[in-house]
Structures are given as structure tokens and as C-alpha cells.
Design a protein around this motif. Structure first.
Motif: not given
Ligand code: GLY
Ligand code: MN
Ligand code: MN
Length: 484
Positions: A182-192
Motif C-alpha cells: 500500500v505504501i509502495t503504491a502511494a509512493v509510485d503514484k506520486a513519483r512513478g
């Protein structure tokens, strides 16, 4: 409040939702009395570990989640275990609040450390009494942010702030991707997605753990000592074990009982393999009988509260005495282990430890006439026939993970130079499968492994598990003593 239809607990919940109940349950609670928080002894070590990380990743924001609680079935969960990387840099071990996240924010050439976690919900909330996953009524209270800050020596912020924080992730952020989807998806969403950059970060943390600090070595000693107690318990319980149709399970339960009593848990699934089950390297079904005349191979380790684990194997004869063939095999494995131990010192290459053990193993199976080629030819790169009887490696790093430092590059691990402070196993074995036509019948079904945990010293190595009997004579004396 969770809608009935979203609540996995709805079918068995009888909790009233009327406002009279809700207001009544939220009031008249005394302030919890708790002992004053004290900084944990690992904090200075964690600070030093973070400094090393900081120096490598200047200017980058580093996100290290502890990870979620994993579902076992529907709404029941596995025992919680924080991600190793989180524990390594925070010192938060078995009592980590699930879903916590360490964020290292650049501050000049250094970083500031903040742990985001679920603060106590307070008695005025529904969560307090109605949430079986995290509510205080169900799983116990969570520590206050002030206490966590004192105990771990980091800043603390509410988990609820993570959404906003992670929405600001950009190309200068790195995350341990594997720890929390979940945290990884949130970071990826903002950062790629940046899988390569994240993998490099993960790899660095793994390589950093190759050399243990003084706190880690002290914890490993505790883990090994607790494991020794578990092995003693097993030997004392043998009459009961032999009488049960699933004696292997009884041994597993006896060891795991000790692991829970002395530490957090067993550090990996306990392997109890009687008779030919020992030829299955990771036999964890453990549902067989334990019968006089058989050997029992037991591979088990206690994980202490700081989450360091031992990884120890002993193989013993149920009757108390090795048969002639069992002893021959056992003594060969012991000689291989001794040969491996003898070469360990700073400056050698890690894989030389394996090579030393293999020289003995190849020579023994050659002497016994099992090889179609000479021992020398078998030991050559193009041979390796002896590996039929031991397909696994001799050593792996050990620490927070049972197979510690798994992301390290070969040049630092397998092909790396052994350094003072490294902790690894030495675990040669010989396994003659029950249907192996290359060995005489009396060898078939015999499996032996001897596994010790060693720490590299300035001049050689110390066997942390030397106190658990390991030669055939000492094993027999140990069994005799347990029976008295
Ligand atoms: N217990 C697994 C291993 O020895 O590597
Ligand atoms: Mn093991
Ligand atoms: Mn091992």
C-alpha cells in the motif's frame, strides 16, 4: 463507523451500535498507568546504522515500512513480524505497531528520522472497542508517541499524516518496495515507478547488514542460548515423543513452546525429520512418528524479541546410540563441519568455507565407493557428483533474517571477503535418499545435517552454538543424560 456490509466481523458481531451504548462505553476510563519510557539499548547502534545509510543516500528521502499484518484466513492474521529493514534502522522489534513506516528526510548531508505509526485511538473513538484488527479492546493498547520517541530516539508522527506526505514523493524518493504494497503504491503514484533505484537501496541495506555490530552479536548469543534450551527440552521429552504416532509434531511443539517462552517465536518453520524424512531438506510437515532405530534431524532457531534468530541443526539417534552406518555418516559430516570451521578467518573468500566442507564430503563418499569418478574429479567444476548427496550450500549469513543479507551482490556475499563481525552458519550434511540406487541399502534413508552459528573474530571464528553437543560421542552422552 464501518458499514455492516464492509465489516468482516458482521456475521458474528453482537456489538450494539445505539448512541446510548456508544456514549456510555466512551467515558469513565482512568488514565492508563505505565512505567516511564526509557531509551532502548540498541538506539545508539540504530543511530550509527542510519548514519551509514544517510551518507550513501545524501539528499534522498528514504521510506522503510514495517509492513502490514498478513492475513492467514479471511479475518484472522499471521503473528505480526516487522520487515527486517525497518527493525534494523529503528530497533523496534516484536512489539512494532503494524503498518508503521520509518521516513528518513534529508537535512543537509544527513537525515532526520521519523516513525509514522497508529497513535493510540483514544477511548472516545469507535476503534477503541469495535475494531478487532487494531482496537485496544481486542489487541491491546498502543504506545503513546512520546514513549515511542523516547524508546527509539526518533520523532513520531501520526499514521494518518502519511497520505499527505507520500503524495509529495518525487524522483528523489526511495522505498523498500517489498515491505508494504500500500505504501509502495502511494509512493509510485506520486513519483512513478523506480524499481531499479529502489532495488539499489534495498541491496545497500542488505549489504550493510553483512557485518554485525556489538548489539547484534549479543542478540545472536541470546538467540543461540534460547535455542539450546529448546533442544534440551526436546531430548527430555523423548519418551512421550516416541509413544505418540506423530512424534515429530510433539518435538516441533516442544521446541516452539520454548521459542515462545524465551523469545518472540521460532525464526522459521521448525524442521523435525525422523528417519528418511531427513532426506527432505526442509521437511516442515513434521507429521511422522519418531521410532527407535531412527535418526532425528531437527533444524530450529529461536527468534528473540529484537528479531534476531538462531539457525541450528542437530541430528541424534532416537535409541540413544548411533548404529555403525549412522555413526559413519554422522562423523563424516562432523569432519566436514570442522574442516569448514577451521578455514574461517578474516580475509578468506566466503565460498572457501563451502569448499573446505565439500573436500571432506567428496573424499568420504569416494572412500565408500559411491562415486563413478575420483574424489578429485568430482570436486572439479565439471564433476560435482558428490553433490547428489548434499545439494545445498554450506553457509549463509544469519541475523534478523534466517537467510540474512539475501539481496547482497555476489561480490560481497558468495565471492566476498570474510570480515570480523560476520555471522553465518556452517551446515554440511549427507542425505541418502531411500530410493537411491547408487548407495548400499544400509545407507538409504539416512539424512544427517550439523548446523552451527559462528561469528568471525579478529583471528578466526567463534562457534556460538558449540555449547549444544555436536560430536557423535557428545550427542550420545547428551541423550544418556536427558534420560536420567
Ligand atoms: N533452516 C534453514 C536453513 O538451515 O538454511
Ligand atoms: Mn537450519
Ligand atoms: Mn541454515
Amino acid at each position: 463507523m464501518t458499514e455492516e456490509s464492509d465489516n468482516p466481523n458482521a456475521n458474528r458481531s453482537t456489538l450494539p451500535s445505539e448512541s446510548a451504548f456508544r456514549s456510555y462505553i466512551s467515558g469513565d476510563w482512568a488514565d492508563s498507568a505505565r512505567p516511564a519510557a526509557r531509551m532502548r539499548e540498541q538506539v545508539p547502534f540504530c543511530v550509527a546504522r542510519r548514519e551509514v545509510l544517510s551518507a550513501e543516500f545524501v539528499g534522498l528521502t528514504l521510506v522503510i515500512p514495517a509492513g502490514p499484518s498478513l492475513v492467514r484466513a479471511y479475518d484472522t492474521h499471521h503473528p505480526y513480524r516487522a520487515h527486517t529493514t525497518f527493525t534494523y534502522y529503528t530497533g523496534w522489534g516484536s512489539d512494532t505497531v503494524p503498518d508503521s513506516v520509518l521516513v528518513l528526510t534529508p537535512n543537509g548531508d544527513a537525515h532526520d528520522a521519523t516513525v509514522y505509526y497508529r497513535f493510540p485511538a483514544g477511548r472516545g473513538t469507535d476503534e477503541f472497542y469495535s475494531d478487532p484488527d487494531i482496537g485496544e479492546f481486542w489487541v491491546g493498547p498502543r504506545p503513546s508517541p512520546e514513549d515511542v520517541s523516547v524508546e527509539l530516539g526518533v520523532a513520531t508522527r501520526a499514521h494518518a499524516e502519511l497520505d499527505d506526505l507520500l503524495a509529495h514523493a518525487d524522483g528523489t524518493w526511495r522505498i523498500i518496495r517489498e515491505a508494504d504494497p500500500v505504501i509502495t503504491a502511494a509512493v509510485d503514484k506520486a513519483r512513478g515507478e523506480k524499481p531499479d533505484a529502489d532495488a539499489e537501496f534495498f541491496r545497500f541495506t542488505s549489504e550493510q547488514r553483512l557485518v554485525k555490530d556489538a548489539f547484534e552479536i549479543a542478540e545472536m548469543r541470546k538467540a543461540v542460548d534460547a535455542t539450546a534450551l529448546g533442544f534440551n527440552d526436546v531430548l527430555s521429552s523423548l519418551p512421550e515423543v516416541i509413544a505418540h504416532t506423530r512424534g515429530e509434531r510433539l518435538i516441533e511443539g516442544t521446541f516452539n513452546r520454548r521459542a515462545r517462552a524465551e523469545g518472540n517465536f521460532n525464526g522459521y518453520e521448525t524442521i523435525v525429520a525422523a528417519g528418511h524424512h531427513a532426506c527432505t531438506l526442509h521437511w516442515t510437515r513434521n507429521d511422522g512418528p519418531v521410532t527407535s532405530g531412527d535418526l532425528v534431524l531437527m533444524d530450529a532457531g529461536v527468534e528473540v524479541e529484537s528479531l534476531y534468530t538462531a539457525d541450528i541443526t542437530r541430528t541424534f539417534p532416537v535409541s540413544g546410540t548411533f548404529s555403525e552406518t549412522q555413526r559413519l555418516v554422522y562423523d563424516a559430516v562432523c569432519e566436514a563441519a570442522d574442516a569448514a570451521f577451521a578455514v574461517v578467518k578474516p580475509g578468506i573468500v566466503f565460498k572457501e568455507v563451502h569448499a573446505a566442507a565439500m573436500t571432506v564430503i567428496a573424499r568420504k563418499v569416494s572412500e565408500w565407493g559411491f562415486l563413478p569418478v575420483s574424489a578429485e574429479e568430482s570436486l572439479s567444476e565439471h564433476g560435482q557428483h558428490h553433490r547428489r548427496y548434499m545439494v545445498h550450500g554450506t553457509s549463509h549469513h544469519l541475523g534478523l533474517d534466517v537467510h540474512d543479507c539475501g539481496q547482497a551482490r555476489a561480490e560481497f556475499y558468495k565471492d566476498g571477503i570474510v570480515r570480523e563481525g560476520m555471522v553465518f552458519t556452517i551446515e554440511p550434511g549427507l542425505y541418502f535418499q531411500p530410493d537411491d540406487l547408487t548407495v548400499p541399502e544400509e545407507f538409504r534413508g539416512i539424512g544427517v545435517r550439523i548446523e552451527d552459528n559462528i561469528v568471525v573474530t579478529a583471528t578466526g571464528a567463534e562457534n556460538l552454538s558449540a555449547g549444544i553437543p555436536r560430536t557423535s560421542a557428545d550427542i550420545e552422552a547428551w541423550l544418556a543424560q536427558a534420560r536420567r
